[in-house]
Each structure stands twice: as structure tokens, then as C-alpha cells.
Design a protein around this motif. Structure first.
Motif, mmCIF file in Angstrom:
data_model
loop_
_atom_site.group_PDB
_atom_site.id
_atom_site.type_symbol
_atom_site.label_atom_id
_atom_site.label_comp_id
_atom_site.label_asym_id
_atom_site.label_seq_id
_atom_site.Cartn_x
_atom_site.Cartn_y
_atom_site.Cartn_z
ATOM 1 N N UNK A 236 0.815 -1.213 0.000
ATOM 2 C CA UNK A 236 0.000 0.000 0.000
ATOM 3 C C UNK A 236 0.845 1.258 0.000
ATOM 4 N N UNK A 237 1.959 1.236 0.763
ATOM 5 C CA UNK A 237 2.850 2.399 0.810
ATOM 6 C C UNK A 237 3.506 2.639 -0.550
ATOM 7 N N UNK A 238 3.913 1.545 -1.217
ATOM 8 C CA UNK A 238 4.532 1.671 -2.540
ATOM 9 C C UNK A 238 3.539 2.221 -3.554
ATOM 10 N N UNK A 239 2.323 1.678 -3.552
ATOM 11 C CA UNK A 239 1.283 2.135 -4.495
ATOM 12 C C UNK A 239 0.944 3.607 -4.242
ATOM 13 N N UNK A 240 0.780 3.976 -2.961
ATOM 14 C CA UNK A 240 0.451 5.362 -2.626
ATOM 15 C C UNK A 240 1.568 6.312 -3.040
ATOM 16 N N UNK A 241 2.823 5.880 -2.882
ATOM 17 C CA UNK A 241 3.954 6.713 -3.288
ATOM 18 C C UNK A 241 3.982 6.914 -4.797
ATOM 19 N N UNK A 242 3.756 5.822 -5.558
ATOM 20 C CA UNK A 242 3.730 5.920 -7.021
ATOM 21 C C UNK A 242 2.593 6.835 -7.483
ATOM 22 N N UNK A 243 1.419 6.665 -6.858
ATOM 23 C CA UNK A 243 0.277 7.514 -7.214
ATOM 24 C C UNK A 243 0.558 8.977 -6.875
ATOM 25 N N UNK A 244 1.243 9.213 -5.737
ATOM 26 C CA UNK A 244 1.582 10.574 -5.336
ATOM 27 C C UNK A 244 2.489 11.230 -6.373
ATOM 28 N N UNK A 245 3.486 10.493 -6.870
ATOM 29 C CA UNK A 245 4.399 11.044 -7.875
ATOM 30 C C UNK A 245 3.646 11.406 -9.150
ATOM 31 N N UNK A 246 2.741 10.519 -9.584
ATOM 32 C CA UNK A 246 1.951 10.777 -10.800
ATOM 33 C C UNK A 246 1.088 12.023 -10.627
ATOM 34 N N UNK A 247 0.432 12.126 -9.471
ATOM 35 C CA UNK A 247 -0.445 13.276 -9.196
ATOM 36 C C UNK A 247 0.366 14.572 -9.163
ATOM 37 N N UNK A 248 1.549 14.534 -8.532
ATOM 38 C CA UNK A 248 2.362 15.744 -8.424
ATOM 39 C C UNK A 248 2.854 16.213 -9.799
ATOM 40 N N UNK A 249 3.111 15.261 -10.701
ATOM 41 C CA UNK A 249 3.559 15.632 -12.033
ATOM 42 C C UNK A 249 2.461 16.303 -12.843
ATOM 43 N N UNK A 250 1.200 16.015 -12.496
ATOM 44 C CA UNK A 250 0.075 16.542 -13.268
ATOM 45 C C UNK A 250 -0.669 17.670 -12.577
ATOM 46 N N UNK A 251 -0.446 17.858 -11.290
ATOM 47 C CA UNK A 251 -1.204 18.846 -10.522
ATOM 48 C C UNK A 251 -0.848 20.266 -10.962
ATOM 49 N N UNK A 252 -1.851 21.138 -10.949
ATOM 50 C CA UNK A 252 -1.640 22.543 -11.298
ATOM 51 C C UNK A 252 -0.787 23.234 -10.244
ATOM 52 N N UNK A 253 -1.083 22.983 -8.979
ATOM 53 C CA UNK A 253 -0.308 23.530 -7.858
ATOM 54 C C UNK A 253 0.175 22.349 -7.009
ATOM 55 N N UNK A 254 1.239 21.656 -7.424
ATOM 56 C CA UNK A 254 1.662 20.446 -6.698
ATOM 57 C C UNK A 254 2.107 20.742 -5.271
ATOM 58 N N UNK A 255 1.828 19.794 -4.391
ATOM 59 C CA UNK A 255 2.216 19.916 -2.991
ATOM 60 C C UNK A 255 3.738 19.960 -2.865
ATOM 61 N N UNK A 256 4.425 19.061 -3.544
ATOM 62 C CA UNK A 256 5.890 19.036 -3.601
ATOM 63 C C UNK A 256 6.283 19.066 -5.080
ATOM 64 N N UNK A 257 6.578 20.235 -5.637
ATOM 65 C CA UNK A 257 6.943 20.306 -7.059
ATOM 66 C C UNK A 257 8.180 19.458 -7.349
ATOM 67 N N UNK A 258 7.989 18.373 -8.092
ATOM 68 C CA UNK A 258 9.103 17.469 -8.357
ATOM 69 C C UNK A 258 10.154 18.100 -9.265
ATOM 70 N N UNK A 259 9.769 19.179 -9.953
ATOM 71 C CA UNK A 259 10.752 19.868 -10.798
ATOM 72 C C UNK A 259 11.875 20.468 -9.968
ATOM 73 N N UNK A 260 11.620 20.693 -8.670
ATOM 74 C CA UNK A 260 12.655 21.275 -7.811
ATOM 75 C C UNK A 260 13.835 20.330 -7.634
ATOM 76 N N UNK A 261 13.601 19.034 -7.865
ATOM 77 C CA UNK A 261 14.695 18.074 -7.725
ATOM 78 C C UNK A 261 15.699 18.178 -8.882
ATOM 79 N N UNK A 262 15.374 19.000 -9.890
ATOM 80 C CA UNK A 262 16.360 19.290 -10.922
ATOM 81 C C UNK A 262 17.438 20.228 -10.388
ATOM 82 N N UNK A 263 17.101 20.925 -9.319
ATOM 83 C CA UNK A 263 18.066 21.810 -8.657
ATOM 84 C C UNK A 263 18.970 20.946 -7.788
ATOM 85 N N UNK A 264 20.244 20.890 -8.150
ATOM 86 C CA UNK A 264 21.183 20.011 -7.454
ATOM 87 C C UNK A 264 21.306 20.375 -5.975
#
Length: 562
Positions: A236-264
Motif C-alpha cells: 500500500x505504501x509503494x502504491x500510494x507513493x507511485x500515485x503521489x508522484x503521478x499526481x504531483x507531475x500533473x497537478x496545477x499547484x503540486x504539494x511538492x513540485x518534483x521539478x525542484x529536484x532538478x536543482x542540485x
């Protein structure tokens, strides 16, 4: 703003953080007594701490996102109210479950205070200046961390542990008034907002399932590691984490913008923050337990005995913060902090119930100094490199992963401690039996106490029984500290590879205005280029379009002179 104006603006923030730290640390020295009185076991002890850390971790990015969308001053005041009311309600707890619930609400407020204080500081101070004021925050936090356990111990020994939860109320009222009177922020641009509710739910589910599994699996009252419950929770934790990543990539105002991880810088700071969280929260939880269960100290004595760690944190945060602000160099001190984290974690994994307390004090000082050098400065260097309009989510992102690391770390260390204590108690059953039989008419009472599974109050035990229990818990706690060592090594590696970017001298507000000015200049330049290209305006005699200097121009046909 001059120094006095900055201190006035920060006074409410500082007192708010003091309330948060005081209400959190005041129970640390009395927690073994609280769990004993509420008939809780080691799992309950761990979850009283983990519940607060969990909701702090989950709510921190939410508060950070809200800080980019709404009035930050109001949000900070709201966080104080939530924190203090839930803290006071915890004082009425009748069982461990009730206490854990209110502590979870307490964490929601704590997440807001932690995230918003960093964001508001970035609004009024440049990264170069922020170092010394972060040192001031560190000093206040250290005072609360020192005074909290001492005050909690005195209150517990004098009037009972419930007063630990009421003591912060008057200070919180003063903090609210100060914030209202002294904190004045520039109004933010109004815009349509979108809250990532699905992301909040998925993140909560993923982290909660993981922590529940770590805390309960393999215990006497739980389920085996290799069981269907394990597969359900981990899956359940793995599935929820995968779903969270998908949602964050598509969300208009993501909770944790994954694009920030491009910043070293952001990515490596997050990795380093996880280990800092494990060291900071793990030490605060299990050192107090070590003092009372492995050395037979009272709550007041336990508060006094943890002062060396807080002294290390206080000295390091204040001195290093001042040095960074004066000279602008931060990386050598972060590397030194990472080395001290490793040294402190490893040496604390070697302690026994009879280890010379001077050595234990040195080990605690090393760990505290490592935390003091890394904790606030990791947020500082992220704020220095991120975009001005992402300052809230960037600051809360680092704080979130630090809290998440602490949450998982405390849960794992607590589970390791419980398992180790159970195994050691089984191995020493013959010794325990002899010690109990030597107690005469009190043998039945102490046998019932040990068989109940509740956390023992070692300071009340007879000497024959106390020596065995102290040795068992000392081995269990030192074993749990060993878990933090590899994480500290990873943290040091991440710090070494952080880009050594100089600290700038502009506040976040100034950076935003500068960005707007640059945009306006570029727009004017582009407009002039278009006009020139279309022969609407011909520059002929050195006319400086950007400055508006006088010069000769030929007007396009049909135009009139002005």
C-alpha cells in the motif's frame, strides 16, 4: 531595515518558535513517567513521539504551499493557535491512544511554525544576513530545548506531568499579540489558488502505512515480519507513493513540485536533511529514555543530564551562524557538521549503563554541535538558490524531509529498541527470577509489573532488579543509535557534493522586485527592437532608448512630432 527593526519584526516569530519548542521538549524528560502512568509500552512511547513528527512532516509542505498563496502572517498565527490548543488538550489524556491523537494535532501546528518562520525570514532578510539571525533562532531553540526538559522534570516531580501541557498557554498568547503588533509584511499579489488535496491524502497514506508497519511488525503484540499484514502495508505504501508522484507531475499547484529536484542544491540538501532529522529527533527521544531507564534518573535529573547535547547545539548554531554572515563561507562548516554527526551517532552507540558520564556528555556535545551546524544552514543554502516565488515550497520541502527522516528514524530506532529489549529480557530471565525472589513480600508486585508489558519506572525499583533493567535498556538504546550512523555518512557525502554558491545580499522581496524590473527592461528592449525592425522608429544619432537620452530621430511617415 536596521538591526532594531529586524529584531522587532522577528520577536513574534522567535517567541512563536519558542512556544513550539517548549511545548515539544517539556514532555521529553517526563515521557517515560507519562507512559508508565497511562499503562503504555515501548510501542506507545515511540508513537507518542512519532505521531507528532508524522503530522509535522506531512503538514509542512502544505503550510509551505499555503504560504505561497495566502497571507503568511495570518497563517503563522493560525499555526500557533492549533499547536497550543492541541497541546493543552493533551493534558487531559486518559490513555496512550488519546495522548497520541492530540499529539498528532500538535504536529500540524508545529509544521506550520517550522515552515512559515523560514519563509517569513526570507521575506525580510537576505541569505547573507539571515545566517546570524538563524543563529539567534538556534539559540532560542536551544534555550527552549534546555529549559523544556528541566521545567518538565520539575513540574512532573512537583505537581504531576499534566502541567507539562498547560505551561505554554500564557507564552502563546503573548506570541500572538507580538506577531500582530510587530510583523508587517508586504502584501502578496492575489491570484487564483489550487490546493493539491489528492496529493495530501496520498502522501499521508504512504508515510502512515510505512510507519505503522515499522512500529508494529515483529513485536509481541503485533504481527510477524513475513505476514499478509506486512505485504498489505508495504504494498500500500509503494502504491500510494507511485500515485503521489503521478499526481504531483500533473497537478496545477503540486504539494511538492518534483521539478525542484532538478536543482542540485535542493536535492542534496534534502538528502542531508534526512540524516539531520534522524540525529536530532532520535537523540532527543532516546537520550531522555537512556537517562531514566538505563541510569535510573528522575525526570528532573534527566533534564539536567541532557544539557551537554543542547550546549553543543547552542554554541554551534550561534557561533557558526555569525561566522557565515560575517564571511559568507558556509560549506566548510557544513562539512564539519556532517563529520560531527557521524562521530556523535557512533560514540553514542557504544554507551552502557555504567559508562563514565563525562564520556557520555562528550558524545552528546558532538552530536548537538553537528545538528547545530547543519539544521538551519541547509535551509539557508536552498533559499539562496531557489526562485523567489518558490521560497515557501523550497523551505518547507527541506524541513519536510528533515521531519520525515526524523519520523522514520524514531520509528525504526524505537522498533529496534523494543525488539532488542525483548530479546535481552528473555536471555536474562533466570537472573530476573532470582532478583524477584530476593524481594520477599514485594516479589509478587514487581513480577506483575514486569509481566504487564508497561514501561518500567526504574528509579522506584529495588537495587537487585534495577541493575538488570538498566543494563538491558542501555544495550537496547545504544543498539538503536547504531542505526543512525550510516544515514550520517550519507549526509556527509551529500554535503561534500553541494555546489559552493556564494550567499547573495538581497531579501526575497528585493529579488522579486528585481525580477520584475528585469522583465520590464527586457520588454522595453524587445519593443524597441520590433519598432526599429518595422521602421516605425529609426535610431540615427546615438539615441539611448533605455535611458531616454536626447537625440535626433526620423519619424515614420504619417506620424506627428511631440
Amino acid at each position: 531595515m536596521n538591526h532594531r527593526q529586524v529584531l522587532e519584526a522577528l520577536s513574534g516569530l522567535i517567541l512563536g518558535m519558542f512556544v513550539s519548542m517548549l511545548a515539544s521538549t517539556v514532555v521529553s524528560s517526563s515521557l517515560p513517567v507519562i507512559i508508565h502512568d497511562l499503562d503504555g509500552d515501548q510501542t506507545a512511547f515511540t508513537w507518542v513521539v512519532t505521531a507528532t513528527l508524522l503530522t509535522t512532516a506531512i503538514s509542512t509542505p502544505v503550510w509551505g504551499k499555503l504560504a505561497d498563496l495566502f497571507n503568511r502572517k495570518f497563517l503563522y498565527q493560525l499555526a500557533i493557535v492549533i499547536f497550543v490548543l492541541s497541546t493543552a488538550a493533551a493534558g487531559f489524556s486518559q490513555n496512550p491512544e488519546m495522548l497520541i491523537t492530540f499529539r498528532a494535532f500538535q504536529g500540524i501546528g508545529a509544521g506550520g511554525l517550522a515552515a512559515l518562520s523560514q519563509v517569513i525570514m526570507a521575506d525580510i532578510l537576505s541569505p547573507r544576513e539571515r545566517g546570524k539571525y538563524m543563529g539567534l533562532f538556534g539559540a532560542v531553540m536551544a534555550v527552549a530545548t534546555v529549559g523544556g526538559p528541566l521545567l518538565g522534570g520539575v513540574l512532573t516531580d512537583a505537581w504531576g506531568w499534566r502541567w507539562n501541557f498547560y505551561v505554554a498557554l500564557p507564552v502563546a498568547i503573548i506570541a500572538l499579540i507580538l506577531v500582530q503588533k510587530t510583523l508587517h509584511l508586504s502584501p502578496q499579489q492575489r491570484r487564483k489558488v489550487s490546493i493539491d488535496y489528492v496529493g495530501i491524502v496520498l502522501l499521508s497514506a504512504a508515510v502512515s502505512l510505512l510507519l505503522i508497519w515499522v512500529s508494529i511488525a515483529g513485536t509481541a503484540t503485533g504481527f510477524p515480519w513475513n505476514s499478509w499484514q506486512t505485504y498489505v502495508m508495504v504494498g500500500g505504501a509503494v502504491v500510494a507513493t507511485a500515485a503521489f508522484i503521478i499526481v504531483e507531475l500533473r497537478a496545477k499547484e503540486p504539494l511538492v513540485p518534483l521539478s525542484m529536484f532538478r536543482n542540485r542544491t535542493f536535492t542534496l540538501a534534502v538528502v542531508a536533511s534526512i540524516s539531520t532529522g534522524i540525529a536530532m529527533f532520535g537523540a532527543s527521544v532516546f537520550l531522555s529514555q537512556y537517562m531514566q531507564l538505563a541510569r535510573g534518573a528522575t525526570p528532573t535529573q534527566a533534564g539536567l543530564m541532557t544539557i551537554p547535547m543542547i550546549a553543543g547545539l547552542l554554541v554551534a548554531s550561534v557561533v557558526i551562524g555569525w561566522v557565515i554572515s560575517k564571511y559568507g563561507h558556509w560549506k566548510p562548516y557544513l562539512i564539519l557538521g556532517g563529520i560531527l554527526l557521524i562521530a556523535g551517532s557512533y560514540t553514542l552507540s557504544t554507551i552502557h549503563y555504567d559508562t563514565n558520564f563525562a564520556l557520555v556528555s562528550l558524545y552528546m556535545f558532538l552530536l548537538g554541535a553537528g545538528v547545530g551546524m547543519t539544521m538551519q544552514n541547509l535551509v539557508l543554502i536552498v533559499q539562496n538558490t531557489c526562485k523567489p516565488n518558490e521560497i515557501g515550497v523550497a523551505s518547507s520541502g527541506v524541513t519536510f524531509f528533515r521531519s520525515l527522516g526524523g519520523t522514520v528514524g524514531v520509528a525504526v530506532m524505537g522498533a529496534a529498541l523494543a525488539a532488542k529489549v525483548t530479546d535481552l529480557m528473555k536471555d536474562r530471565l533466570p537472573e530476573l527470577g532470582k532478583a524477584i525472589m530476593s524481594l520477599g513480600d514485594k516479589a509478587a508486585y514487581w513480577q506483575a509489573q514486569l509481566q504487564s508489558g508497561a514501561m518500567p519506572k526504574v528509579s522506584d525499583m529495588p537495587h537487585a532488579l534495577r541493575v538488570i533493567i538498566e543494563d538491558v535498556y542501555a544495550q537496547g538504546i545504544s543498539h538503536s543509535f547504531l542505526i543512525a550512523v550510516p544515514f550520517a555518512v550519507v549526509s556527509l557525502v551529500a554535503i561534500v557534493f553541494l555546489p559552493n554558491v556564494s550567499l547573495n545580499r538581497m531579501t526575497n522581496t528585493e529579488r522579486m522586485h528585481a525580477g520584475e524590473a528585469d522583465f520590464a527592461t527586457v520588454s522595453v528592449d524587445e519593443g524597441m527592437q520590433v519598432l526599429t525592425a518595422t521602421r516605425s522608429v529609426r535610431v540615427v544619432a546615438g539615441v539611448d532608448a533605455a535611458s531616454g537620452a536626447a537625440g535626433a530621430v526620423d519619424e515614420a511617415p504619417g506620424s506627428s512630432a511631440r
